[in-house]
Design an enzyme around this catalytic site. Structure first.
Site, short mmCIF file in Angstrom:
data_model
loop_
_atom_site.label_atom_id
_atom_site.label_comp_id
_atom_site.label_asym_id
_atom_site.label_seq_id
_atom_site.Cartn_x
_atom_site.Cartn_y
_atom_site.Cartn_z
N SER A 114 0.70 -0.64 0.13
CA SER A 114 0.39 -0.47 0.07
C SER A 114 0.79 0.89 -0.27
O SER A 114 1.60 1.73 -0.94
CB SER A 114 -1.36 0.40 1.57
N ASP A 171 -9.16 -5.33 -4.97
CA ASP A 171 -8.71 -4.30 -3.71
C ASP A 171 -9.75 -2.38 -4.01
O ASP A 171 -9.96 -2.41 -5.34
CB ASP A 171 -7.76 -3.92 -4.35
N HIS A 185 -7.90 -5.38 -0.46
CA HIS A 185 -6.46 -4.79 -0.01
C HIS A 185 -5.48 -5.11 0.72
O HIS A 185 -6.36 -4.81 2.34
CB HIS A 185 -6.79 -3.81 0.56
#
Length: 233
Positions: free
Chosen positions: A113, A161, A193
């Site tokens: 991320s 995601d 995610h």
């Protein structure tokens, strides 16, 4: 309470030939990447794995950390914030390389991320910083106008995601292809995610089987080729 950092070293008698630096997501901590660190340690017995905590306290409080602030972040200011955060990260990586006597080409950055954003942009800012980047559920702050000359980019993403959509990974792969960059992309079905085990497994396979434009095998010291995972494409 989370550790300020997690570090894995080769067993006594084994020379350290590779370096992995793992970067967690916003509001996270090194513990979030411990599973990835352990997987790398098992796969690469001659590697040092460093998992630092983000250099700044998390905007929303608590024990979490971040690499740059996400308050009010958008397409118009994300690149500037990343650029401001990069010198400290690059200094950390360079210091580790010097301390461990590991070459830049035998260094890999892996991020999840926000950590993936930092890893991708770090090798744009310093193209000799690392030989590999593993970008899990990440994106570029701004799509590059040139591909890193000495780095192989591995993009790993969940198809579902909803935080950083897979379109960002696909756009990055398309742009790197246009720029004749060295990159791969793997998208896991029914994964959101998260640092999912199937993506960790595929990342290890990519490191073990994908021959980059410049040699990585000298650092690996072995050539293993696990069968492909049918659940990613």
């Amino acid at each position: 309470m989370a550790s300020s950092s997690i570090e894995f070293y080769p067993n006594p008698g084994i020379e350290a030939l590779q370096l992995f630096v793992l970067l967690h997501g916003v509001g996270g901590n090194p513990d979030n990447l411990e599973a990835l660190g352990l997987a790398l340690r098992v796969a690469f017995s001659n590697a040092v794995v460093l998992i630092p905590e983000g250099f700044h306290a998390y905007d929303n409080g608590g024990p979490g950390r971040q690499w740059f602030s996400t308050r009010g972040v958008g397409e118009d200011n994300r690149a500037e914030r990343v650029a401001q955060a990069l010198p400290a990260l690059n200094e950390y990586v360079r210091a580790a390389q010097l301390r461990l006597k590991i070459k830049t080409g035998h260094t890999a950055l892996a991020g999840f991320s926000q950590g993936a954003i930092m890893a991708l942009e770090a090798v744009q800012a310093d193209q000799a910083l690392a030989g590999r980047v593993l970008a899990f559920s990440g994106r570029y702050a701004t799509l590059p106008d040139k591909a890193p000359q000495y780095t192989t980019i591995h993009l790993l993403h969940g198809a579902d995601d909803a935080v950083i959509t897979v379109n960002h990974a696909m756009a990055a792969q398309h742009r790197l292809g246009q720029l004749q960059g060295d990159s791969t992309i793997d998208v896991a079905s029914h994964v959101g995610h998260e640092l999912h085990p199937v993506l960790i497994k595929r990342a290890i396979e990519r490191l073990q089987t994908c021959v980059p434009l410049r040699s990585w095998e000298a650092a690996m010291g072995h050539d293993q080729a696990p069968p492909p995972d049918a659940t990613v494409h």
